[in-house]
Design a protein around this motif. Sequence first.
Motif, short mmCIF file in Angstrom:
data_model
loop_
_atom_site.label_atom_id
_atom_site.label_comp_id
_atom_site.label_asym_id
_atom_site.label_seq_id
_atom_site.Cartn_x
_atom_site.Cartn_y
_atom_site.Cartn_z
N TYR A 116 0.83 -1.20 0.00
CA TYR A 116 0.00 0.00 0.00
C TYR A 116 0.87 1.25 0.00
O TYR A 116 0.57 2.23 -0.69
CB TYR A 116 -0.96 0.01 1.19
CG TYR A 116 -1.97 -1.12 1.17
CD1 TYR A 116 -2.56 -1.55 -0.02
CD2 TYR A 116 -2.34 -1.77 2.34
CE1 TYR A 116 -3.46 -2.58 -0.04
CE2 TYR A 116 -3.25 -2.81 2.32
CZ TYR A 116 -3.81 -3.21 1.13
OH TYR A 116 -4.72 -4.24 1.11
N ALA A 119 2.21 1.78 -3.39
CA ALA A 119 1.19 2.34 -4.29
C ALA A 119 1.14 3.86 -4.16
O ALA A 119 0.82 4.55 -5.13
CB ALA A 119 -0.18 1.73 -3.99
N ALA A 120 1.49 4.38 -2.99
CA ALA A 120 1.55 5.84 -2.83
C ALA A 120 2.69 6.43 -3.65
O ALA A 120 2.62 7.58 -4.09
CB ALA A 120 1.73 6.20 -1.35
N PRO A 123 2.16 5.26 -9.13
CA PRO A 123 0.77 5.37 -9.61
C PRO A 123 0.27 4.12 -10.35
O PRO A 123 -0.93 3.87 -10.37
CB PRO A 123 0.82 6.58 -10.56
CG PRO A 123 2.03 7.34 -10.15
CD PRO A 123 3.01 6.34 -9.61
N ARG A 126 -1.78 2.00 -7.99
CA ARG A 126 -2.92 2.59 -7.28
C ARG A 126 -4.25 1.93 -7.62
O ARG A 126 -5.11 1.82 -6.76
CB ARG A 126 -2.97 4.10 -7.54
CG ARG A 126 -1.85 4.79 -6.80
CD ARG A 126 -2.01 6.27 -6.74
NE ARG A 126 -0.82 6.82 -6.09
CZ ARG A 126 -0.19 7.88 -6.50
NH1 ARG A 126 -0.62 8.56 -7.53
NH2 ARG A 126 0.88 8.30 -5.85
N SER A 129 -4.44 -1.12 -5.54
CA SER A 129 -4.66 -0.73 -4.15
C SER A 129 -6.10 -0.28 -3.94
O SER A 129 -6.74 -0.64 -2.95
CB SER A 129 -3.68 0.40 -3.78
OG SER A 129 -3.82 0.72 -2.42
N SER A 130 -6.62 0.48 -4.88
CA SER A 130 -8.02 0.92 -4.80
C SER A 130 -8.97 -0.27 -4.80
O SER A 130 -9.96 -0.29 -4.06
CB SER A 130 -8.35 1.85 -5.96
OG SER A 130 -7.64 3.04 -5.85
#
Length: 192
Positions: A116, A119-120, A123, A126, A129-130
């Motif tokens: 996670y 993922a920050a 991109p 992400r 992660s979403s």
Amino acid sequence: MAGATARDGVVSTRDSILRATLKVVGEVGVGGLTNRRIVAAAGVSLGTLTYHFPSQTELLREAMLLFAEEETAKLTAIVDAHRAKGLSLEQGAAVVEQVIEQLPFGTDELAPHELYLQAARDPALREASSRCFAAYDDLATAILRALGVTEPERLAGPVVALIAGLQLRRFSTGVDVPAAEPLMMLLRGAQV
């Protein structure tokens, strides 16, 4: 018949690589993730790794989704086991606390937090992660709805954030953090 066996072998190889990736990420973090470490943990060749996952981003994305899928299935089974009992909010919060307390402190549980955070920074991760957090939100919504909470969709995200934060605190301090009381504070505050 032979085709199904070959396909099962491909799935098993991919699965082994993804599980090895989660293991390595949990042990050394994303920054320490190398193809050599992955193939050693998975017991496959470097060529096999790059055949299945040509990029590290794809590998990390698929590992993250595998974890989320399995974690959601495990938590859903726990919810289903308690659903017929007609739990009160307090009892539901106590069950959540018990589940958190039963989680081991191992590297396998650190891997998703590492992913996670990655993922920050990346991109390309992400979306995965979403999807993971959407699965947690859906599960939280189902649990809150079963407990009779009004507007469960509105509370799902904060509940997931609270639990994830408590887990992170537990992992980083090595101390169990009771979840029932803060969860009840959140739910009661939202019901006002």
